[in-house]
Design a protein around this motif. Structure first.
Motif, mmCIF file in Angstrom:
data_model
loop_
_atom_site.group_PDB
_atom_site.id
_atom_site.type_symbol
_atom_site.label_atom_id
_atom_site.label_comp_id
_atom_site.label_asym_id
_atom_site.label_seq_id
_atom_site.Cartn_x
_atom_site.Cartn_y
_atom_site.Cartn_z
ATOM 1 N N TRP A 152 27.659 35.398 37.172
ATOM 2 C CA TRP A 152 29.032 34.917 37.036
ATOM 3 C C TRP A 152 29.358 34.542 35.593
ATOM 4 C CZ3 TRP A 152 31.947 35.666 41.180
ATOM 5 C CH2 TRP A 152 31.287 35.891 42.382
ATOM 6 N N ASP A 153 30.601 34.834 35.207
ATOM 7 C CA ASP A 153 31.096 34.498 33.885
ATOM 8 C C ASP A 153 32.626 34.470 33.962
ATOM 9 O OD1 ASP A 153 31.071 33.892 31.211
ATOM 10 O OD2 ASP A 153 30.257 35.801 30.549
ATOM 11 N N ASP A 154 33.264 33.890 32.968
ATOM 12 C CA ASP A 154 34.719 33.890 32.952
ATOM 13 C C ASP A 154 35.243 35.310 32.782
ATOM 14 O OD1 ASP A 154 34.836 31.161 33.238
ATOM 15 O OD2 ASP A 154 35.096 30.760 31.107
ATOM 16 N N GLY A 155 36.326 35.601 33.481
ATOM 17 C CA GLY A 155 36.946 36.914 33.392
ATOM 18 C C GLY A 155 38.227 36.930 34.209
ATOM 19 N N ILE A 156 38.786 38.109 34.364
ATOM 20 C CA ILE A 156 40.024 38.296 35.112
ATOM 21 C C ILE A 156 39.703 39.059 36.389
ATOM 22 C CG2 ILE A 156 42.347 39.297 35.076
ATOM 23 C CD1 ILE A 156 42.019 37.058 33.025
ATOM 24 N N CYS A 157 40.049 38.485 37.526
ATOM 25 C CA CYS A 157 39.826 39.152 38.811
ATOM 26 C C CYS A 157 40.794 40.334 38.922
ATOM 27 C CB CYS A 157 40.036 38.176 39.967
ATOM 28 S SG CYS A 157 39.861 38.934 41.600
ATOM 29 N N PHE A 158 40.283 41.480 39.330
ATOM 30 C CA PHE A 158 41.115 42.676 39.413
ATOM 31 C C PHE A 158 42.209 42.548 40.472
ATOM 32 C CE2 PHE A 158 38.236 43.572 42.856
ATOM 33 C CZ PHE A 158 38.886 44.452 43.707
ATOM 34 N N ARG A 159 42.019 41.692 41.466
ATOM 35 C CA ARG A 159 43.030 41.514 42.511
ATOM 36 C C ARG A 159 43.981 40.368 42.207
ATOM 37 N NH1 ARG A 159 40.914 40.992 48.195
ATOM 38 N NH2 ARG A 159 43.113 41.302 48.627
ATOM 39 N N HIS A 160 43.620 39.487 41.301
ATOM 40 C CA HIS A 160 44.441 38.297 41.009
ATOM 41 C C HIS A 160 44.623 38.083 39.510
ATOM 42 C CE1 HIS A 160 42.234 37.382 44.850
ATOM 43 N NE2 HIS A 160 43.483 37.330 45.246
ATOM 44 N N ARG A 174 36.034 43.210 37.457
ATOM 45 C CA ARG A 174 35.508 41.887 37.797
ATOM 46 C C ARG A 174 36.254 41.343 39.007
ATOM 47 N NH1 ARG A 174 32.115 40.450 33.782
ATOM 48 N NH2 ARG A 174 31.926 38.338 34.598
ATOM 49 N N ALA A 175 35.552 40.543 39.808
ATOM 50 C CA ALA A 175 36.145 39.945 40.999
ATOM 51 C C ALA A 175 35.773 38.471 41.078
ATOM 52 C CB ALA A 175 35.663 40.665 42.247
ATOM 53 N N CYS A 176 36.706 37.669 41.609
ATOM 54 C CA CYS A 176 36.446 36.242 41.814
ATOM 55 C C CYS A 176 35.552 36.062 43.044
ATOM 56 C CB CYS A 176 37.765 35.483 41.983
ATOM 57 S SG CYS A 176 38.684 35.891 43.476
ATOM 58 N N ARG A 177 35.125 34.837 43.275
ATOM 59 C CA ARG A 177 34.222 34.553 44.398
ATOM 60 C C ARG A 177 34.814 34.969 45.737
ATOM 61 N NH1 ARG A 177 32.963 29.716 40.986
ATOM 62 N NH2 ARG A 177 30.756 29.905 40.492
ATOM 63 N N ASP A 178 36.081 34.634 45.975
ATOM 64 C CA ASP A 178 36.700 34.995 47.253
ATOM 65 C C ASP A 178 36.746 36.511 47.446
ATOM 66 O OD1 ASP A 178 37.096 32.331 47.963
ATOM 67 O OD2 ASP A 178 39.182 32.296 47.260
ATOM 68 N N CYS A 179 37.059 37.230 46.383
ATOM 69 C CA CYS A 179 37.122 38.697 46.487
ATOM 70 C C CYS A 179 35.734 39.300 46.687
ATOM 71 C CB CYS A 179 37.810 39.288 45.261
ATOM 72 S SG CYS A 179 39.590 38.948 45.242
ATOM 73 N N VAL A 180 34.716 38.756 46.037
ATOM 74 C CA VAL A 180 33.352 39.246 46.241
ATOM 75 C C VAL A 180 32.958 39.072 47.702
ATOM 76 C CG1 VAL A 180 30.918 38.779 45.737
ATOM 77 C CG2 VAL A 180 32.558 39.014 43.866
ATOM 78 N N ILE A 181 33.258 37.916 48.280
ATOM 79 C CA ILE A 181 32.921 37.688 49.687
ATOM 80 C C ILE A 181 33.691 38.647 50.589
ATOM 81 C CG2 ILE A 181 33.098 36.031 51.589
ATOM 82 C CD1 ILE A 181 30.695 35.587 49.701
ATOM 83 N N THR A 182 34.964 38.880 50.300
ATOM 84 C CA THR A 182 35.749 39.837 51.083
ATOM 85 C C THR A 182 35.135 41.228 51.001
ATOM 86 O OG1 THR A 182 37.787 38.573 50.783
ATOM 87 C CG2 THR A 182 38.027 40.912 51.317
ATOM 88 N N MET A 183 34.744 41.636 49.800
ATOM 89 C CA MET A 183 34.123 42.952 49.617
ATOM 90 C C MET A 183 32.790 43.038 50.369
ATOM 91 S SD MET A 183 35.073 43.372 45.589
ATOM 92 C CE MET A 183 34.161 44.871 45.325
#
Length: 79
Positions: free
Chosen positions: A12-20, A45-54
């Motif tokens: 994990w690192d700071d970035g921009i989630c592709f969905r948000h 890159r994806a945030c935690r919620d998006c990773v779990i959804t994926m």
């Protein structure tokens, strides 16, 4: 595996989630790369919620196909 165990498989690192993207920089993990014609290689890159959804989608797809589900970034795109 529970949610935190799955998240611990990623770096994990700071970035921009592709969905948000409108949320701005948040904690994200690399989930893939794209190769835009005029701009080289870009990380997706994806945030935690998006990773779990994926991961949930991958688990469901594996169950439907009758194959084993192995969570984590090394498996992305291989199902």
């Amino acid at each position: 595996m529970d949610r935190q165990q799955i998240l611990d498989l990623y770096q994990w690192d700071d970035g921009i989630c592709f969905r948000h993207p409108s949320r701005g920089p948040v904690v994200t993990a690399v989930v893939g790369t794209i190769h835009p014609r005029a701009d080289g290689e870009k990380e997706v890159r994806a945030c935690r919620d998006c990773v779990i959804t994926m991961e949930d989608i991958r688990r469901e797809n594996a169950a439907r196909a009758g194959s084993d589900y192995q969570p984590g970034p090394a498996r992305q795109g291989q199902d």
